[in-house]
Design a protein around this motif. Structure first.
Motif, short mmCIF file in Angstrom:
data_model
loop_
_atom_site.label_atom_id
_atom_site.label_comp_id
_atom_site.label_asym_id
_atom_site.label_seq_id
_atom_site.Cartn_x
_atom_site.Cartn_y
_atom_site.Cartn_z
N ASP A 6 1.09 86.69 -61.87
CA ASP A 6 1.42 88.08 -61.77
C ASP A 6 2.50 88.03 -62.50
N THR A 7 2.80 88.89 -63.64
CA THR A 7 3.29 89.05 -64.74
C THR A 7 4.64 90.25 -64.00
N HIS A 8 5.03 90.60 -63.42
CA HIS A 8 5.54 91.76 -62.31
C HIS A 8 5.88 91.80 -60.72
N CYS A 9 6.97 90.60 -60.79
CA CYS A 9 7.66 91.14 -59.30
C CYS A 9 9.06 90.90 -59.35
N HIS A 10 9.53 91.95 -58.41
CA HIS A 10 10.51 92.21 -57.89
C HIS A 10 11.42 92.11 -56.58
N THR A 11 12.23 91.22 -56.66
CA THR A 11 13.49 90.03 -55.39
C THR A 11 14.24 91.44 -54.64
N MET A 12 15.09 90.82 -53.53
CA MET A 12 15.84 91.89 -52.82
C MET A 12 16.60 91.98 -53.94
N GLY A 15 17.30 95.62 -55.08
CA GLY A 15 17.85 96.84 -54.60
C GLY A 15 17.43 97.50 -54.28
N HIS A 16 16.15 97.53 -54.64
CA HIS A 16 15.08 98.10 -53.56
C HIS A 16 13.89 97.47 -53.19
N ALA A 17 14.29 96.02 -53.32
CA ALA A 17 13.25 95.50 -52.95
C ALA A 17 13.38 94.36 -51.66
N TYR A 18 12.34 93.93 -51.48
CA TYR A 18 12.79 93.60 -49.63
C TYR A 18 12.41 91.69 -49.71
N SER A 19 11.80 90.61 -50.81
CA SER A 19 11.86 89.83 -50.58
C SER A 19 12.46 88.98 -51.32
N THR A 20 12.33 87.79 -51.06
CA THR A 20 13.34 86.04 -52.20
C THR A 20 11.99 85.80 -53.05
N VAL A 21 12.69 85.24 -53.99
CA VAL A 21 11.80 84.10 -54.90
C VAL A 21 11.40 83.22 -53.90
N ILE A 22 11.49 82.48 -53.28
CA ILE A 22 10.65 81.61 -52.49
C ILE A 22 9.98 82.37 -51.39
N GLU A 23 10.19 83.49 -51.41
CA GLU A 23 9.21 83.78 -50.08
C GLU A 23 7.91 84.27 -51.00
N ILE A 24 7.91 85.12 -52.23
CA ILE A 24 7.44 85.49 -53.37
C ILE A 24 6.51 84.32 -53.44
N ALA A 25 7.34 83.28 -53.79
CA ALA A 25 6.24 81.58 -54.87
C ALA A 25 5.28 81.72 -53.13
N ARG A 26 5.73 81.57 -52.06
CA ARG A 26 4.37 81.10 -51.00
C ARG A 26 3.32 82.18 -50.46
N GLY A 191 0.05 93.63 -63.75
CA GLY A 191 1.11 93.13 -62.62
C GLY A 191 1.12 94.26 -61.63
N SER A 192 1.62 93.64 -60.41
CA SER A 192 1.28 93.45 -58.98
C SER A 192 2.25 95.07 -58.92
N ASP A 193 3.87 94.41 -59.43
CA ASP A 193 4.68 95.64 -59.00
C ASP A 193 5.38 95.18 -58.27
N SER A 194 5.10 93.54 -57.30
CA SER A 194 5.27 94.19 -55.52
C SER A 194 7.17 94.21 -55.69
N HIS A 195 7.14 94.87 -54.30
CA HIS A 195 8.81 95.38 -53.80
C HIS A 195 8.81 94.61 -52.95
N ILE A 196 7.58 93.65 -52.24
CA ILE A 196 7.50 92.82 -50.99
C ILE A 196 6.67 91.71 -51.62
N ALA A 197 6.47 90.46 -50.65
CA ALA A 197 5.96 89.40 -51.24
C ALA A 197 4.29 89.85 -50.79
N PHE A 198 3.82 90.36 -49.68
CA PHE A 198 3.40 90.98 -49.29
C PHE A 198 2.03 91.28 -50.39
N ASP A 199 3.17 91.82 -51.68
CA ASP A 199 2.14 92.71 -52.40
C ASP A 199 1.83 92.09 -53.67
#
Length: 247
Positions: A6-12, A15-26, A191-199
């Motif tokens: 996944d080449t497109h992930c956002h963390t907290m 500013g408008h996303a809701y997960s950490t690097v660790i949560e995304i990796a998990r 890219g998912s362009d995820s703004h929360i780990a579940f995506d």
């Protein structure tokens, strides 16, 4: 289709996303991904972190929960000459660089100006991916952009979020962009362009687009970490070159 990147992930930090690097990796590990890119927004996006946060990604382990981590950014295109909100000096230190047009950072200048903004951006050797080019808010000349991507070795993104929660009206544009990439043999990335780990790793709608035009698998970057790392090596990314490690 077996996607491992996944080449497109956002963390907290965006500013408008809701997960950490660790949560995304998990979550990426839970979904069987092998590699993800952390691509938080550049500093000119409202609420985004400053440049020091982006550069300090060097402290992030290269692998978390068995998932390889690319330290990157989604830089904002700031004008129609392709100026970004991060200097080349800083971009050169990252593993992967996405660039994109966002309403919060630039007004649509019409088809010609928007097209020029993306074309000039792709002339920057530090830019690896153009994100969500099908955004109807920023009309572009799809064929010119796709041909420039081939010339510069830039990946064109098919953005899953554009079909779910963002950039309403992108579907037909993205189908046409994908069709042109197929015609001109231009590599794409999903890219998912995820703004929360579940995506993270959510590609369902993008897969429908690619299936609809029978996109050849050899044009899709997400199927092989080896292919992506070779691409990044060719692009001169320090982490993947034999010259110097990322600093």
């Amino acid at each position: 289709m077996k996607f491992v990147i996944d080449t497109h992930c956002h963390t907290m930090a965006s500013g408008h996303a809701y997960s950490t690097v660790i949560e995304i990796a998990r979550e990426a590990n839970n979904k069987g991904l092998e590699m993800i890119a952390i691509t938080d927004h550049g500093p000119e996006m409202q609420g985004a972190s400053n440049i020091f946060h982006i550069l300090n990604q060097k402290v992030i382990p290269k692998t978390i929960y068995g998932v390889q981590i690319l330290r990157g950014v989604e830089a904002n295109i700031m004008d129609y000459d392709g100026k970004l909100d991060i200097s080349d000096e800083h971009l050169q230190k990252l593993d992967i660089v996405i660039a994109s047009l966002h309403e919060a950072c630039i007004e649509s200048g019409g088809l010609d100006n928007n097209t020029n903004a993306i074309i000039r951006t792709m002339e920057n050797k530090n830019v690896d991916i153009i994100a969500h080019p099908g955004n109807p808010v920023f009309p572009i000349d799809f064929e010119k952009v796709v041909k420039k991507a081939k010339e510069t070795g830039t990946l064109i993104e098919i953005n899953n979020s554009s079909f779910i929660s963002s950039r309403k009206g992108s579907l037909n544009n993205c189908i046409e962009i994908a069709r042109l990439c197929k015609e001109y043999e231009v590599m794409i990335t999903v890219g998912s362009d995820s703004h929360i780990a579940f995506d993270v790793g959510r590609f369902d709608k993008a897969i429908e687009v690619l299936t609809s035009i029978d996109m050849p698998e050899h044009l899709i970057m997400n199927f092989s970490t080896k292919r992506l790392t070779e691409f990044l090596k060719i692009k001169g990314k320090p982490r993947f070159s034999t010259i110097t490690p990322i600093i």
